[in-house]
Design a protein around this motif. Structure first.
Motif, PDB file in Angstrom:
ATOM      1  N   VAL A  89       0.821  -1.216   0.000  1.00 40.63           N
ATOM      2  CA  VAL A  89       0.000   0.000   0.000  1.00 40.63           C
ATOM      3  C   VAL A  89       0.851   1.261   0.000  1.00 40.63           C
ATOM      4  CG1 VAL A  89      -1.620   1.342   1.414  1.00 40.63           C
ATOM      5  CG2 VAL A  89      -1.983  -1.085   1.070  1.00 40.63           C
ATOM      6  N   ARG A  90       0.486   2.195  -0.858  1.00 40.26           N
ATOM      7  CA  ARG A  90       1.086   3.529  -0.844  1.00 40.26           C
ATOM      8  C   ARG A  90       0.256   4.443   0.051  1.00 40.26           C
ATOM      9  NH1 ARG A  90       1.449   6.693  -6.288  1.00 40.26           N
ATOM     10  NH2 ARG A  90       2.698   4.884  -6.787  1.00 40.26           N
ATOM     11  N   LEU A  91      -1.070   4.304  -0.042  1.00 40.53           N
ATOM     12  CA  LEU A  91      -1.966   5.147   0.740  1.00 40.53           C
ATOM     13  C   LEU A  91      -3.091   4.275   1.289  1.00 40.53           C
ATOM     14  CD1 LEU A  91      -2.616   8.082   1.585  1.00 40.53           C
ATOM     15  CD2 LEU A  91      -4.021   8.244  -0.482  1.00 40.53           C
ATOM     16  N   GLY A  92      -3.154   4.183   2.607  1.00 33.19           N
ATOM     17  CA  GLY A  92      -4.166   3.346   3.243  1.00 33.19           C
ATOM     18  C   GLY A  92      -5.451   4.098   3.518  1.00 33.19           C
ATOM     19  N   ALA A  93      -6.390   3.396   4.113  1.00 33.40           N
ATOM     20  CA  ALA A  93      -7.707   3.963   4.411  1.00 33.40           C
ATOM     21  C   ALA A  93      -7.577   5.061   5.470  1.00 33.40           C
ATOM     22  CB  ALA A  93      -8.651   2.867   4.880  1.00 33.40           C
ATOM     23  N   SER A  94      -8.289   6.145   5.263  1.00 33.48           N
ATOM     24  CA  SER A  94      -8.220   7.306   6.150  1.00 33.48           C
ATOM     25  C   SER A  94      -9.155   7.164   7.345  1.00 33.48           C
ATOM     26  CB  SER A  94      -8.623   8.563   5.370  1.00 33.48           C
ATOM     27  OG  SER A  94     -10.006   8.496   5.050  1.00 33.48           O
ATOM     28  N   THR A  95      -9.012   8.094   8.270  1.00 34.00           N
ATOM     29  CA  THR A  95      -9.913   8.154   9.421  1.00 34.00           C
ATOM     30  C   THR A  95     -11.346   8.357   8.943  1.00 34.00           C
ATOM     31  OG1 THR A  95      -8.139   9.082  10.753  1.00 34.00           O
ATOM     32  CG2 THR A  95     -10.380   9.378  11.573  1.00 34.00           C
ATOM     33  N   ARG A  96     -11.528   9.186   7.943  1.00 34.10           N
ATOM     34  CA  ARG A  96     -12.863   9.410   7.392  1.00 34.10           C
ATOM     35  C   ARG A  96     -13.450   8.107   6.837  1.00 34.10           C
ATOM     36  NH1 ARG A  96     -13.854  13.799   2.761  1.00 34.10           N
ATOM     37  NH2 ARG A  96     -13.829  12.011   1.409  1.00 34.10           N
ATOM     38  N   VAL A 145     -19.000  -5.139  10.654  1.00 31.20           N
ATOM     39  CA  VAL A 145     -17.839  -4.403  10.144  1.00 31.20           C
ATOM     40  C   VAL A 145     -17.145  -5.211   9.060  1.00 31.20           C
ATOM     41  CG1 VAL A 145     -15.557  -3.471  10.739  1.00 31.20           C
ATOM     42  CG2 VAL A 145     -17.505  -3.125  12.294  1.00 31.20           C
ATOM     43  N   ALA A 146     -16.847  -6.473   9.334  1.00 28.87           N
ATOM     44  CA  ALA A 146     -16.118  -7.307   8.382  1.00 28.87           C
ATOM     45  C   ALA A 146     -16.901  -7.509   7.089  1.00 28.87           C
ATOM     46  CB  ALA A 146     -15.789  -8.653   9.027  1.00 28.87           C
ATOM     47  N   ASP A 147     -18.212  -7.669   7.209  1.00 26.90           N
ATOM     48  CA  ASP A 147     -19.019  -7.935   6.023  1.00 26.90           C
ATOM     49  C   ASP A 147     -19.119  -6.736   5.082  1.00 26.90           C
ATOM     50  OD1 ASP A 147     -19.427 -10.513   6.895  1.00 26.90           O
ATOM     51  OD2 ASP A 147     -21.471 -10.164   7.595  1.00 26.90           O
ATOM     52  N   ILE A 148     -18.939  -5.545   5.591  1.00 26.59           N
ATOM     53  CA  ILE A 148     -19.059  -4.347   4.767  1.00 26.59           C
ATOM     54  C   ILE A 148     -17.697  -3.710   4.470  1.00 26.59           C
ATOM     55  CG2 ILE A 148     -19.397  -2.625   6.601  1.00 26.59           C
ATOM     56  CD1 ILE A 148     -21.522  -2.863   3.444  1.00 26.59           C
ATOM     57  N   ALA A 149     -16.638  -4.161   5.124  1.00 30.05           N
ATOM     58  CA  ALA A 149     -15.325  -3.510   5.029  1.00 30.05           C
ATOM     59  C   ALA A 149     -14.767  -3.459   3.608  1.00 30.05           C
ATOM     60  CB  ALA A 149     -14.329  -4.199   5.957  1.00 30.05           C
ATOM     61  N   VAL A 150     -14.849  -4.543   2.876  1.00 27.02           N
ATOM     62  CA  VAL A 150     -14.279  -4.540   1.527  1.00 27.02           C
ATOM     63  C   VAL A 150     -14.988  -3.510   0.653  1.00 27.02           C
ATOM     64  CG1 VAL A 150     -13.881  -5.919  -0.559  1.00 27.02           C
ATOM     65  CG2 VAL A 150     -13.448  -6.922   1.689  1.00 27.02           C
ATOM     66  N   SER A 151     -16.301  -3.513   0.686  1.00 26.31           N
ATOM     67  CA  SER A 151     -17.058  -2.548  -0.123  1.00 26.31           C
ATOM     68  C   SER A 151     -16.798  -1.117   0.316  1.00 26.31           C
ATOM     69  CB  SER A 151     -18.554  -2.841  -0.023  1.00 26.31           C
ATOM     70  OG  SER A 151     -18.838  -4.107  -0.553  1.00 26.31           O
ATOM     71  N   ALA A 152     -16.629  -0.919   1.610  1.00 29.33           N
ATOM     72  CA  ALA A 152     -16.449   0.435   2.140  1.00 29.33           C
ATOM     73  C   ALA A 152     -15.032   0.973   1.959  1.00 29.33           C
ATOM     74  CB  ALA A 152     -16.814   0.453   3.624  1.00 29.33           C
ATOM     75  N   LEU A 153     -14.045   0.091   1.945  1.00 30.71           N
ATOM     76  CA  LEU A 153     -12.652   0.550   1.974  1.00 30.71           C
ATOM     77  C   LEU A 153     -11.858   0.320   0.697  1.00 30.71           C
ATOM     78  CD1 LEU A 153     -11.639  -0.650   5.569  1.00 30.71           C
ATOM     79  CD2 LEU A 153     -12.538   1.590   4.871  1.00 30.71           C
ATOM     80  N   ALA A 154     -12.261  -0.623  -0.137  1.00 25.05           N
ATOM     81  CA  ALA A 154     -11.434  -1.014  -1.292  1.00 25.05           C
ATOM     82  C   ALA A 154     -11.085   0.166  -2.201  1.00 25.05           C
ATOM     83  CB  ALA A 154     -12.131  -2.108  -2.085  1.00 25.05           C
ATOM     84  N   HIS A 155     -12.023   1.052  -2.424  1.00 27.69           N
ATOM     85  CA  HIS A 155     -11.765   2.181  -3.319  1.00 27.69           C
ATOM     86  C   HIS A 155     -10.990   3.305  -2.633  1.00 27.69           C
ATOM     87  CE1 HIS A 155     -15.343   3.410  -1.153  1.00 27.69           C
ATOM     88  NE2 HIS A 155     -15.121   4.644  -1.534  1.00 27.69           N
ATOM     89  N   ARG A 156     -10.709   3.144  -1.343  1.00 27.45           N
ATOM     90  CA  ARG A 156      -9.988   4.181  -0.583  1.00 27.45           C
ATOM     91  C   ARG A 156      -8.526   3.815  -0.335  1.00 27.45           C
ATOM     92  NH1 ARG A 156     -13.839   7.524   2.426  1.00 27.45           N
ATOM     93  NH2 ARG A 156     -15.934   6.834   1.968  1.00 27.45           N
ATOM     94  N   GLY A 206      -4.640   1.759  -8.719  1.00 26.91           N
ATOM     95  CA  GLY A 206      -5.746   2.312  -7.959  1.00 26.91           C
ATOM     96  C   GLY A 206      -7.046   1.583  -8.223  1.00 26.91           C
ATOM     97  N   SER A 207      -6.953   0.404  -8.833  1.00 29.23           N
ATOM     98  CA  SER A 207      -8.172  -0.328  -9.169  1.00 29.23           C
ATOM     99  C   SER A 207      -8.861  -0.856  -7.918  1.00 29.23           C
ATOM    100  CB  SER A 207      -7.852  -1.503 -10.104  1.00 29.23           C
ATOM    101  OG  SER A 207      -7.182  -2.532  -9.395  1.00 29.23           O
ATOM    102  N   THR A 208     -10.143  -1.036  -8.050  1.00 30.44           N
ATOM    103  CA  THR A 208     -10.913  -1.605  -6.948  1.00 30.44           C
ATOM    104  C   THR A 208     -10.482  -3.034  -6.690  1.00 30.44           C
ATOM    105  OG1 THR A 208     -12.753  -0.195  -7.560  1.00 30.44           O
ATOM    106  CG2 THR A 208     -13.266  -2.005  -6.113  1.00 30.44           C
ATOM    107  N   THR A 209     -10.041  -3.732  -7.723  1.00 27.80           N
ATOM    108  CA  THR A 209      -9.584  -5.121  -7.554  1.00 27.80           C
ATOM    109  C   THR A 209      -8.387  -5.177  -6.617  1.00 27.80           C
ATOM    110  OG1 THR A 209     -10.365  -5.666  -9.771  1.00 27.80           O
ATOM    111  CG2 THR A 209      -8.789  -7.182  -8.769  1.00 27.80           C
ATOM    112  N   ALA A 210      -7.425  -4.299  -6.811  1.00 28.58           N
ATOM    113  CA  ALA A 210      -6.253  -4.258  -5.924  1.00 28.58           C
ATOM    114  C   ALA A 210      -6.684  -3.883  -4.511  1.00 28.58           C
ATOM    115  CB  ALA A 210      -5.219  -3.268  -6.447  1.00 28.58           C
ATOM    116  N   GLY A 211      -7.551  -2.900  -4.395  1.00 22.04           N
ATOM    117  CA  GLY A 211      -8.037  -2.478  -3.085  1.00 22.04           C
ATOM    118  C   GLY A 211      -8.789  -3.587  -2.378  1.00 22.04           C
ATOM    119  N   ARG A 212      -9.616  -4.327  -3.119  1.00 23.34           N
ATOM    120  CA  ARG A 212     -10.375  -5.442  -2.519  1.00 23.34           C
ATOM    121  C   ARG A 212      -9.411  -6.486  -1.958  1.00 23.34           C
ATOM    122  NH1 ARG A 212     -15.702  -5.392  -3.555  1.00 23.34           N
ATOM    123  NH2 ARG A 212     -15.999  -7.597  -3.180  1.00 23.34           N
TER     124      ARG A 212
END
Length: 127
Positions: A54-61, A87-98, A106-112
């Protein structure tokens, strides 16, 4: 139809009303989040920041959004509290694009993939 389908807007029928939206917001807002669940969210965010790919991880927001989504999921399930599974069930959808991979992907696939690996690495708390 006119430009961009604008005349079709008048054909749209409402599915809810402002009072229902306010009621739902109150219900979701009343869903409790235990300290251990909040700490789990923080640990997941931290794991995305420390992940070697990761170059940039998920933010506080992102974490605030993740908690809000978990509250909504709990409310839909008829509960007044968030579970680690919410939390776990929604985390991928909520964080992958961040999440931005170190290789610039920056693809969603890499983030997922990254978020899934973080979920595997961070133990969920017991309630």
């Amino acid at each position: 139809t006119g430009r961009r389908g604008r005349p079709m807007l008048s054909a749209i029928e409402p599915v809810t009303n402002p009072d229902d939206v306010k009621r739902i917001q109150r219900v979701v807002g009343d869903v409790a989040v235990a300290d251990t669940v909040g700490q789990y969210v923080v640990a997941l965010l931290d794991a995305t920041r420390r992940h070697p790919s990761v170059r940039l991880g998920a933010s506080t927001r992102s974490g605030v959004s993740l908690v809000a989504l978990a509250r909504g999921r709990a409310a839909l399930a008829g509960r007044t509290f968030v579970t680690p599974d919410d939390v776990a069930d929604i985390a991928v959808s909520a964080l992958a694009h961040r999440v931005l991979a170190a290789d610039g992907d920056g693809s969603t696939t890499a983030g997922r993939r990254i978020v899934e690996e973080c979920l595997d690495a961070v133990p969920a708390p017991g309630l």
